[in-house]
Design a protein around this motif. Structure first.
Motif, PDB file in Angstrom:
ATOM      1  N   THR A 270     -29.445  65.507   9.362  1.00  0.00           N
ATOM      2  CA  THR A 270     -28.958  65.897   8.032  1.00  0.00           C
ATOM      3  C   THR A 270     -28.639  64.660   7.195  1.00  0.00           C
ATOM      4  OG1 THR A 270     -28.056  68.001   8.812  1.00  0.00           O
ATOM      5  CG2 THR A 270     -27.128  67.101   6.778  1.00  0.00           C
ATOM      6  N   ILE A 274     -30.637  63.616   3.711  1.00  0.00           N
ATOM      7  CA  ILE A 274     -29.911  63.444   2.461  1.00  0.00           C
ATOM      8  C   ILE A 274     -30.128  62.035   1.913  1.00  0.00           C
ATOM      9  CG2 ILE A 274     -27.604  63.302   1.436  1.00  0.00           C
ATOM     10  CD1 ILE A 274     -26.767  65.579   3.322  1.00  0.00           C
ATOM     11  N   GLY A 277     -33.512  61.724   0.365  1.00  0.00           N
ATOM     12  CA  GLY A 277     -33.780  62.677  -0.702  1.00  0.00           C
ATOM     13  C   GLY A 277     -34.543  63.913  -0.297  1.00  0.00           C
ATOM     14  N   ARG A 278     -34.617  64.203   0.988  1.00  0.00           N
ATOM     15  CA  ARG A 278     -35.351  65.386   1.442  1.00  0.00           C
ATOM     16  C   ARG A 278     -34.453  66.610   1.606  1.00  0.00           C
ATOM     17  NH1 ARG A 278     -39.022  63.901   6.499  1.00  0.00           N
ATOM     18  NH2 ARG A 278     -39.400  66.138   6.306  1.00  0.00           N
ATOM     19  N   LEU A 279     -33.156  66.432   1.399  1.00  0.00           N
ATOM     20  CA  LEU A 279     -32.214  67.526   1.585  1.00  0.00           C
ATOM     21  C   LEU A 279     -31.092  67.382   0.563  1.00  0.00           C
ATOM     22  CD1 LEU A 279     -31.886  69.901   3.647  1.00  0.00           C
ATOM     23  CD2 LEU A 279     -30.279  68.437   4.873  1.00  0.00           C
ATOM     24  N   ASP A 280     -30.694  68.509  -0.001  1.00  0.00           N
ATOM     25  CA  ASP A 280     -29.575  68.518  -0.925  1.00  0.00           C
ATOM     26  C   ASP A 280     -28.283  68.193  -0.165  1.00  0.00           C
ATOM     27  OD1 ASP A 280     -27.234  70.039  -2.384  1.00  0.00           O
ATOM     28  OD2 ASP A 280     -28.829  69.785  -3.876  1.00  0.00           O
ATOM     29  N   PRO A 281     -27.400  67.406  -0.744  1.00  0.00           N
ATOM     30  CA  PRO A 281     -26.158  67.043  -0.042  1.00  0.00           C
ATOM     31  C   PRO A 281     -25.303  68.234   0.364  1.00  0.00           C
ATOM     32  CG  PRO A 281     -26.514  65.586  -1.905  1.00  0.00           C
ATOM     33  CD  PRO A 281     -27.554  66.663  -2.010  1.00  0.00           C
ATOM     34  N   THR A 282     -25.511  69.380  -0.272  1.00  0.00           N
ATOM     35  CA  THR A 282     -24.729  70.564   0.101  1.00  0.00           C
ATOM     36  C   THR A 282     -25.351  71.326   1.258  1.00  0.00           C
ATOM     37  OG1 THR A 282     -25.900  71.936  -1.532  1.00  0.00           O
ATOM     38  CG2 THR A 282     -23.885  70.806  -2.266  1.00  0.00           C
ATOM     39  N   ASP A 283     -26.564  70.930   1.677  1.00  0.00           N
ATOM     40  CA  ASP A 283     -27.261  71.632   2.772  1.00  0.00           C
ATOM     41  C   ASP A 283     -27.065  70.858   4.078  1.00  0.00           C
ATOM     42  OD1 ASP A 283     -28.204  73.615   1.098  1.00  0.00           O
ATOM     43  OD2 ASP A 283     -30.015  72.491   0.583  1.00  0.00           O
TER      44      ASP A 283
END
Length: 292
Positions: A270, A274, A277-283
């Protein structure tokens, strides 16, 4: 080694690449099958005496104390896609390996998933919609039998190896719910070579696909993305990991350790996703193991 483990039925066609060059019957031969096309028949045509996992026992070695690697169940699915909640089983394999990695018993299935098999999925495992409809068995029957075979292994105390276990066990759970089959909600004990490899060789560079990891541990994998070939290779990788890293803890303790390792690995992934940039910080990557 746990007792009460039967010969899962061995059927027709062969997969090469076994230890010492042996071949294990896995599929029914079809004389009129064109080269390169997957076998046609549903792979559950069993002899009555072999249909139950619990009818025969596996002898314990007398020279040393039993170890979980002495009897290893193996499980793999090939499917219509990667969404565990909506995709369907196309082929499945449940088997049993002995302490030397030899395949002691095997059962494979070809299912008619009841939906179109996308071209992308066919490109991976080779099964077309037409082939599955002509030669596959009803999905509900296949799901019930796969669940039953796994339940017998767990009831006998045999650990079941599944590479990236949350995918296979979760998809099987949703398939069971879809077809009115009582699902396996807490598969135990499970061995996941992907989790073990990441935990014990954390900083090794490169991919961690089954093909790459099998090659790293010198385990032959002939016919990748065939459920039987992948399941057997994953079982042998698990045994190789146990030898390499001295994984001598009781299997239920090892199962519990993997829950923590999988959670830690998901948290690390995770953070990486993040950062790039492959994942939203809230995910967050789901670290549930061995089922989601």
């Amino acid at each position: 080694m746990p007792r009460g483990v039967a010969a899962l039925s061995e059927v027709g066609h062969t997969v090469e690449g076994m230890d010492h060059g042996e071949q294990l019957p896995l599929w029914d031969d079809a004389a009129d099958e064109p080269a390169g096309v997957p076998p046609r028949r549903a792979l559950d045509e069993t002899r009555p005496a072999e249909a139950s996992v619990a009818k025969a026992s596996v002898a314990q070695p007398s020279a040393r104390a039993a170890h979980w690697t002495d009897a290893v169940g193996v499980f793999d699915l090939e499917t219509t896609g990667v969404d565990v909640t909506s995709d369907r089983i196309v082929t499945a394999h449940v088997g049993l390996l002995g302490p030397d990695g030899s395949a002691r018993s095997a059962r494979s299935w070809l299912s008619d998933p009841g939906v179109e098999i996308p071209e992308g999925a066919t490109a991976v495992h080779g099964i077309t919609t037409e082939h599955a409809r002509r030669h596959g068995r009803p999905a509900a029957e296949v799901v019930a039998e796969v669940v039953g075979a796994l339940r017998e292994l767990f009831a006998a105390g045999v650990p079941v190896v599944a590479y990236n276990a949350p995918y296979d066990f979760s998809l099987l759970k949703y398939e069971a719910l879809r077809h009115g089959v009582a699902p396996i909600l807490d598969p135990t004990p499970v061995i996941d070579p992907l989790v073990l490899d990441k935990a014990h060789d954390r900083y090794r560079k490169g991919k961690r696909t089954l093909e790459v990891v099998a090659a790293h541990y010198a385990v032959p994998l002939v016919g990748a993305h065939d459920a039987a070939a992948d399941a057997i290779a994953a079982g042998r990788v698990a045994q190789a990991l146990a030898r390499r890293f001295g994984l001598a803890a009781p299997v239920h303790e090892l199962h519990t350790q993997q829950i923590g390792w999988a959670r830690t690995q998901a948290e690390s992934l995770t953070e990486y996703f993040i950062r790039v940039g492959r994942l939203d910080p809230t995910d967050a990557v789901d670290g549930s193991w061995p089922i989601r």
